[in-house]
Design an enzyme around this catalytic site. Structure first.
Site, PDB file in Angstrom:
ATOM      1  N   ARG A 228       0.827  -1.202   0.022  1.00  0.00           N
ATOM      2  CA  ARG A 228       0.002   0.021   0.123  1.00  0.00           C
ATOM      3  C   ARG A 228       0.787   1.237   0.083  1.00  0.00           C
ATOM      4  O   ARG A 228       0.345   2.464  -0.365  1.00  0.00           O
ATOM      5  CB  ARG A 228      -0.806  -0.005   1.317  1.00  0.00           C
TER       6      ARG A 228
ATOM      7  N   ARG B 294       9.128   6.262  -4.189  1.00  0.00           N
ATOM      8  CA  ARG B 294       9.295   7.199  -5.191  1.00  0.00           C
ATOM      9  C   ARG B 294      10.691   7.873  -5.152  1.00  0.00           C
ATOM     10  O   ARG B 294      11.211   8.009  -4.147  1.00  0.00           O
ATOM     11  CB  ARG B 294       8.358   8.553  -4.760  1.00  0.00           C
TER      12      ARG B 294
ATOM     13  N   ARG C 208      -8.501  -6.012  13.750  1.00  0.00           N
ATOM     14  CA  ARG C 208      -7.683  -5.177  14.676  1.00  0.00           C
ATOM     15  C   ARG C 208      -8.322  -4.012  15.024  1.00  0.00           C
ATOM     16  O   ARG C 208      -9.149  -3.492  14.278  1.00  0.00           O
ATOM     17  CB  ARG C 208      -6.276  -4.750  13.770  1.00  0.00           C
TER      18      ARG C 208
ATOM     19  N   ARG D 196       0.682   6.303  16.022  1.00  0.00           N
ATOM     20  CA  ARG D 196       0.943   7.783  15.551  1.00  0.00           C
ATOM     21  C   ARG D 196       0.068   8.838  16.539  1.00  0.00           C
ATOM     22  O   ARG D 196      -0.784   8.503  17.278  1.00  0.00           O
ATOM     23  CB  ARG D 196       0.393   7.817  14.112  1.00  0.00           C
TER      24      ARG D 196
ATOM     25  N   GLU E  61      -2.684   7.083  18.680  1.00  0.00           N
ATOM     26  CA  GLU E  61      -3.501   5.841  18.342  1.00  0.00           C
ATOM     27  C   GLU E  61      -2.772   4.740  18.733  1.00  0.00           C
ATOM     28  O   GLU E  61      -1.479   4.436  18.504  1.00  0.00           O
ATOM     29  CB  GLU E  61      -3.577   5.746  17.032  1.00  0.00           C
TER      30      GLU E  61
ATOM     31  N   TYR F 121      -9.985  -4.803   3.213  1.00  0.00           N
ATOM     32  CA  TYR F 121      -9.264  -3.485   3.609  1.00  0.00           C
ATOM     33  C   TYR F 121      -9.605  -2.497   2.698  1.00  0.00           C
ATOM     34  O   TYR F 121      -9.007  -2.156   1.550  1.00  0.00           O
ATOM     35  CB  TYR F 121      -8.045  -3.433   3.700  1.00  0.00           C
TER      36      TYR F 121
ATOM     37  N   ASP G  99     -10.350   1.576   1.424  1.00  0.00           N
ATOM     38  CA  ASP G  99     -10.192   2.933   1.712  1.00  0.00           C
ATOM     39  C   ASP G  99     -11.395   3.328   1.385  1.00  0.00           C
ATOM     40  O   ASP G  99     -12.589   2.985   0.795  1.00  0.00           O
ATOM     41  CB  ASP G  99      -9.159   3.582   0.456  1.00  0.00           C
TER      42      ASP G  99
END
Ligand code: UDP
Length: 372
Positions: free
Chosen positions: A170, A174, A247, A278, A300, A349, A351
């Site tokens: 995911r 770059r 989860r 995070r 989190e 999963y 988005d």
């Protein structure tokens, strides 16, 4: 009143399909077990700050239809997600790009960075068997150890050697100086919060909150010709084949009497030094925020799921996927009375844009079946 459709759950999947059915002239009732609409994208406003109640969500997509469902139903402003990773107090740019490679190795060109990664990834010559091997093959051992291993093990509660390689694919990689976390064509946030968007999608539709489908199941099964269920797949079948694993996340909200707590909307903590993965500072997502005296930061903590907690992520490993498939055999037999839609009911999963695309595909199927 009798309805054409009962939608169980007001998250993005439920709200999108409800909106499409209403526009097609169908009568729709949406029931939501929580007191607020929007499932895990819902937002609330406190002290002038828009709070992403279930973790920060950034809308990003390359799908024209998903983008139009977003921007045509709420005012959207541009936002580029550029999280920073904190590794033992050192800061690195995310996702892995020339800024990160420069910070780690002092390299300045794509060729130098590629050579460094090629050298470090030699240790995984064949097909990667797990997440650790996949990560090393993609970005080399240094990045794996500094920026992936700790974060991922905290996130999933398992050793990276026991996790599927797919999770890490995911993340963009770059060879440019570009910190945009996503590769998509469109990216933005809803002015006023995600709950405003959900309210707009559900405008003119009957909605009941604080209502659990399972508490009056037989009544609800009679209230409409068709049901679109967006809750947990295994719960619908009373767990008769066994329990699917999820989860969960715990959110530790901390208010600070200052304008800004951290200098970026999201900071990832990529080592085991901290138990949280995070920290998101909510007002940093909102350029319109007028509160300059206090701020809310949410830490989190990934958590094991059990009844009463929030099922956030499906755990798409072999064991759970096989069980989900067995449940799907049962669910497909319930069509055309009952259909299953969304992250929890399809056990994938998704988005946010995936939810919209899946809802549109379901809507098109209902049209083909002659029931929408
Ligand atoms: N990840 C990582 N380090 C980071 C951020 C993400 O190793 O600093 C990995 C981790 O394995 C995670 C995956 O990338 O499970 C997907 O991260 P993403 O931020 O897309 O997760 P989400 O926002 O969906 O929770």
């Amino acid at each position: 009143m009798h309805y054409d459709y009962l939608i169980v759950g007001s998250g993005l999947s439920g709200a999108t399909i409800a909106n499409l059915l209403k526009k097609a002239g169908k009568t729709v009732l949406v029931i939501e077990k929580r007191d607020d609409l929007g499932g895990n994208i819902s937002t609330e406003i406190k002290d002038g700050i828009i709070i992403h109640s279930y973790g920060p969500h950034i809308f990003h997509t390359s799908d024209e239809f998903a983008w139009s469902m977003f921007k045509d139903n709420v005012e959207v402003y541009p936002f580029i997600n550029e999280p920073i990773a904190n590794c033992h107090g050192e800061f690195y740019h995310m996702p892995f790009n020339m800024n990160t490679f420069h910070e780690l190795w002092g390299v300045t060109t794509a060729e130098e960075a590629k050579a460094k990664i090629a050298e470090e990834s030699k240790e995984v010559p064949g097909e990667p068997k797990n997440l650790e091997e996949q990560a090393i093959k993609l970005v080399g051992r240094t990045i794996y150890e500094k920026l992936i291993k700790g974060y991922t093990e905290k996130q999933w509660g398992r050793d990276c050697k026991e996790l599927p390689a797919s999770i890490i694919r995911r993340l963009p990689l770059r060879f440019e100086y570009n910190n945009n976390y996503f590769n998509d064509t469109y990216q933005g946030l809803p002015k006023g919060g995600y709950s405003k968007w959900i309210e707009n999608l559900l405008e003119g539709i009957d909605v009941q909150t604080g209502v659990d489908f399972f508490s009056k199941r037989s009544e609800f099964e009679k209230i409409a010709n068709h049901i679109i269920y967006t809750g947990r797949l295994d719960e619908y079948f009373d767990f008769k084949l066994g329990k699917l694993e999820y989860r969960s996340l715990k959110f530790d909200n901390q208010w600070f009497e200052m304008d800004r707590y951290q200098n970026n909307p999201v900071i990832n903590f990529t080592t085991h030094d901290q138990p949280y993965t995070r920290c998101a500072e909510h007002k940093a997502f909102d350029p319109y925020c007028e509160n300059h005296h206090s701020t809310l930061a949410t830490f989190e903590y990934p958590d094991t799921f059990e009844e009463g907690k929030i099922p956030c992520y499906p755990i798409n490993d072999e064991k759970n996927n096989a069980l989900a498939e067995a449940y799907k055999e049962l669910s497909s037999k319930l069509e055309p009375k009952t259909f299953f839609l969304g992250r929890l009911a399809v056990y994938k999963y998704y988005d946010m844009d995936d939810c919209i695309v899946a809802a549109k595909e379901m809507f098109d199927r209902l049209v083909e079946l002659g029931i929408a």
